[in-house]
Every structure is written in structure tokens, then in C-alpha cells.
Design a protein around this motif. Structure first.
Motif, PDB file in Angstrom:
ATOM      1  N   TRP A   1     -19.276 -35.056 -15.135  1.00 42.78           N
ATOM      2  CA  TRP A   1     -18.854 -35.854 -16.286  1.00 42.78           C
ATOM      3  C   TRP A   1     -19.138 -35.145 -17.604  1.00 42.78           C
ATOM      4  O   TRP A   1     -19.436 -35.776 -18.604  1.00 42.78           O
ATOM      5  CB  TRP A   1     -19.523 -37.231 -16.273  1.00 42.78           C
ATOM      6  N   GLY A   2     -19.061 -33.824 -17.599  1.00 38.57           N
ATOM      7  CA  GLY A   2     -19.290 -33.105 -18.847  1.00 38.57           C
ATOM      8  C   GLY A   2     -19.481 -31.627 -18.623  1.00 38.57           C
ATOM      9  O   GLY A   2     -19.064 -31.061 -17.607  1.00 38.57           O
ATOM     10  N   ILE A   3     -20.138 -30.982 -19.577  1.00 42.36           N
ATOM     11  CA  ILE A   3     -20.440 -29.563 -19.469  1.00 42.36           C
ATOM     12  C   ILE A   3     -21.812 -29.289 -20.075  1.00 42.36           C
ATOM     13  O   ILE A   3     -22.318 -30.065 -20.896  1.00 42.36           O
ATOM     14  CB  ILE A   3     -19.380 -28.674 -20.175  1.00 42.36           C
ATOM     15  N   GLU A   4     -22.404 -28.163 -19.664  1.00 43.72           N
ATOM     16  CA  GLU A   4     -23.638 -27.655 -20.259  1.00 43.72           C
ATOM     17  C   GLU A   4     -23.309 -26.290 -20.857  1.00 43.72           C
ATOM     18  O   GLU A   4     -22.587 -25.493 -20.252  1.00 43.72           O
ATOM     19  CB  GLU A   4     -24.738 -27.523 -19.214  1.00 43.72           C
ATOM     20  N   PHE A   5     -23.852 -26.026 -22.040  1.00 43.14           N
ATOM     21  CA  PHE A   5     -23.517 -24.805 -22.759  1.00 43.14           C
ATOM     22  C   PHE A   5     -24.772 -24.260 -23.424  1.00 43.14           C
ATOM     23  O   PHE A   5     -25.509 -25.008 -24.074  1.00 43.14           O
ATOM     24  CB  PHE A   5     -22.444 -25.120 -23.800  1.00 43.14           C
ATOM     25  N   TRP A   6     -25.026 -22.974 -23.226  1.00 42.66           N
ATOM     26  CA  TRP A   6     -26.163 -22.317 -23.845  1.00 42.66           C
ATOM     27  C   TRP A   6     -25.652 -21.193 -24.741  1.00 42.66           C
ATOM     28  O   TRP A   6     -24.733 -20.447 -24.365  1.00 42.66           O
ATOM     29  CB  TRP A   6     -27.089 -21.733 -22.780  1.00 42.66           C
TER      30      TRP A   6
END
Length: 340
Positions: free
Chosen positions: A190-195
Motif C-alpha cells: 500500500w505504498g513505497i519506501e524511499f531512502w
């Protein structure tokens, strides 16, 4: 994409109003995805939300009042509880109220100091922010206002590490770093993770807020996107300070979003006054607002309709996930062209 023409967006939670704006005596009107709703606090102090139309002669319930936890229609005095059930009709002597004396109610709960509303059966939960329950962090409400832009534009902007050099010229943009030093992207259900790591400048106010003397530093960021329009930006600084910004673009209609923003910090008021933390973040967001309100609110999910570059990867993943969401629910993208 026109959000009000895509039924699936009615199945997500949105923080529509700060709890401190609600009252046990006065209702509060709001428009969510073109749906007029009214909110208030029931007798237990919990937020409630129903359609802002009386089932009798369609008067706006938001023009009425709240009595003993029920909302009272300003036209003929009918009372409705948090489930939309009519509990009192002054004109009925025998007290027998027909079961169809009912207004549509909506799921409504308090979280992070806001009343969150979902218009239909939720597809997923309200974003989980553990720091909001951690005593080492304080929650600071920053601002709540409408912007004339689409929620997807706001979300893409939050994850756009190429714009600070050109947009945030008075806050943290660094001409020496037009792109991030590092980018890493991970897709979630249900989304994204971004670094990302980005070179930034620190004006005087920010140096005071961060207790740093360096005019230029590397900012380490961990960003989370929660479908459809909530972004969390976690910024870590060399001195151990963590500053978390949570931003939701609540869709009022296709072209207008109510921007809800709060932050969490692992410091104290004695170390950094809340008003100073708000002032800097506010300056940053006002720089964004000028640009975002100049964009087209009909954001195309079709990649061929706009051009892209390397730093657009998070936004492109968002668009792919929206396309997949529409397909999974038997919908196709609705645009201005499709409604001509």
C-alpha cells in the motif's frame, strides 16, 4: 486522473479536520471527494461524521447544533446520532420513529489529533506512525489549509529530490547538489519506501533549530508513501535529532486538496520552540505551494503524457500503483479529456 471520478478513492482514510476544531455543541462542515459531510463530537467525545443533508427536506445539518451527542437539523429539529439514525422528531407525538428516517453515516475515528474519515469500506488501515506513541517524541501540529492542486502532485513533490535546488532557494536548497547523492526505492503493498541522501544548506533559523553550526550538511532521509495521499519524511541529523514530517493531501475535489501537516521530533520545547520548528517547515511548504498550484491537477497516469527523468522514479512508481489499483477494482483512468 480525476480523483472524484474514481470510486476506489472513497475506500481510503483521510484526516479531514483537527479534533480541536470539533465541538460537542457545534458541527463542522467539510467536503471530501465532492461529498459534503458534517462532523461533531458525540456524547463520549468521539468524532462522528454523516452526510450533510437531512433526510427530511435536505437542509444542511452543519447549520444546526449538537445536543446530548446528537446533531440537530436546523430546519425542523430532527435529531440524528453518530450512526445516522434519527433519535427524535419533535413533530411525532407517539415517539415512534420510522426506520427509514436515516442519514448516511461514515466511518470516523481519532488518530494523531485528527478526525479521520472513510466514505466506504476501507481497503487498508490508517498509516501507522510508531513515533506518535513514543514518549521520546513530541507531536507538533503545523498547518491545515486548502491548496489548489492535486494530491498526487503533492505526493510526487515530497519524493522529488531534484527540485530543492530550484524551489527551496531560501530554505535548504543547495546549488551544488541538484540531484541526490544516493537513492533507494522499495515497493510495498500500500505504498513505497524511499531512502535518499542530499546535500543541503542550513540557514540561520534551521541552524538554531538543529543546534548545528554547519552552513552545509548532508541530509539523510527516509520517506514513506501511504496510498493514496499521505507522505512521511523522516530526516536524521548528525547530532542525533530526528525530525519527522507527516503530510496528507486530503482531496476536497479534483483540483483542491486540504493539506494537513504535523511533525514529530525527539527533542523538547526547551531545546527548540515549536513555533520555530513550524516556522521553518512552513517556509519550505510555502515555496512548494507556489509551484504546485501552477501545475495541472489532472495528473496523467499514462507515462507518455509527460516526460520523466531519473529522480522521478518514486512518482512513476506511484502512478503505476494507481493504475494497478484502478485495474484491480474494475476502473479505468478518468481524465478531463474523457469527460469532454
Amino acid at each position: 486522473m480525476l480523483v472524484t471520478k474514481q470510486a476506489v478513492f472513497r475506500r481510503f482514510w483521510y484526516p479531514v479536520v483537527p479534533i480541536n476544531l470539533l465541538s460537542k455543541s457545534s458541527p463542522h462542515a467539510f467536503t471530501l471527494l465532492n461529498q459534503k459531510i458534517v462532523l461533531w463530537l458525540d456524547s463520549q467525545g468521539n468524532p462522528a461524521a454523516v452526510k450533510d443533508r437531512c433526510c427530511h427536506r435536505s437542509a444542511q445539518l452543519s447549520l444546526g447544533k449538537v445536543v446530548n451527542g446528537d446533531i440537530v437539523c436546523p430546519y425542523h429539529g430532527w435529531n440524528f446520532n453518530s450512526t445516522g439514525t434519527c433519535t427524535h422528531v419533535p413533530q411525532l407525538n407517539n415517539g415512534m420513529i420510522p426506520s427509514n428516517y436515516q442519514v448516511t453515516s461514515y466511518a470516523c475515528v481519532e488518530r494523531y489529533g485528527y478526525a479521520w474519515v472513510c466514505l466506504e469500506d476501507p481497503l487498508c488501515d490508517i498509516p501507522n506512525i510508531p513515533e506518535a506513541r513514543n514518549f521520546e517524541y513530541r507531536l507538533i501540529h503545523e498547518f491545515y489549509e486548502p491548496w489548489n492542486c492535486a494530491g498526487l502532485r503533492v505526493m510526487e513533490n515530497e519524493f522529488d529530490t531534484a527540485h530543492p535546488t530550484f524551489v527551496h532557494t531560501t530554505t535548504f536548497g543547495n546549488e551544488e547538489h541538484p540531484i541526490p547523492d544516493k537513492m533507494e526505492l522499495e515497493e510495498k503493498e500500500w505504498g513505497i519506501e524511499f531512502w535518499a541522501t542530499l546535500g543541503v544548506t542550513n540557514p540561520k533559523l534551521q541552524q538554531e533549530n538543529l543546534k548545528l553550526e554547519a552552513e552545509k550538511t548532508l541530509r539523510t532521509m527516509h520517506m514513506s508513501w501511504y496510498m493514496p495521499f499521505t507522505a512521511q519524511l523522516r530526516i536524521g541529523y548528525p547530532n542525533g535529532l530526528v525530525h519527522i514530517v507527516v503530510n496528507t493531501a486530503v482531496p476536497i475535489n479534483d483540483s483542491t486538496s486540504q493539506i494537513v501537516q504535523f511533525c514529530l521530533r525527539n527533542d523538547t520545547e526547551n531545546e527548540t520552540k515549536a513555533e520555530n520548528a513550524i516556522a521553518f517547515d512552513r517556509q519550505v511548504t510555502l515555496e512548494d505551494k507556489v509551484i504546485l498550484e501552477s501545475t495541472d491537477y489532472d495528473v496523467p497516469l499514462d507515462f507518455t503524457k509527460e516526460q520523466h527523468m531519473m529522480t522521478d522514479k518514486p512518482g512513476m512508481m506511484m502512478r503505476r500503483k494507481f493504475l494497478a489499483l484502478l485495474k484491480a477494482h474494475g476502473e479505468v483512468e478518468q481524465t478531463k479529456d474523457s469527460h469532454k
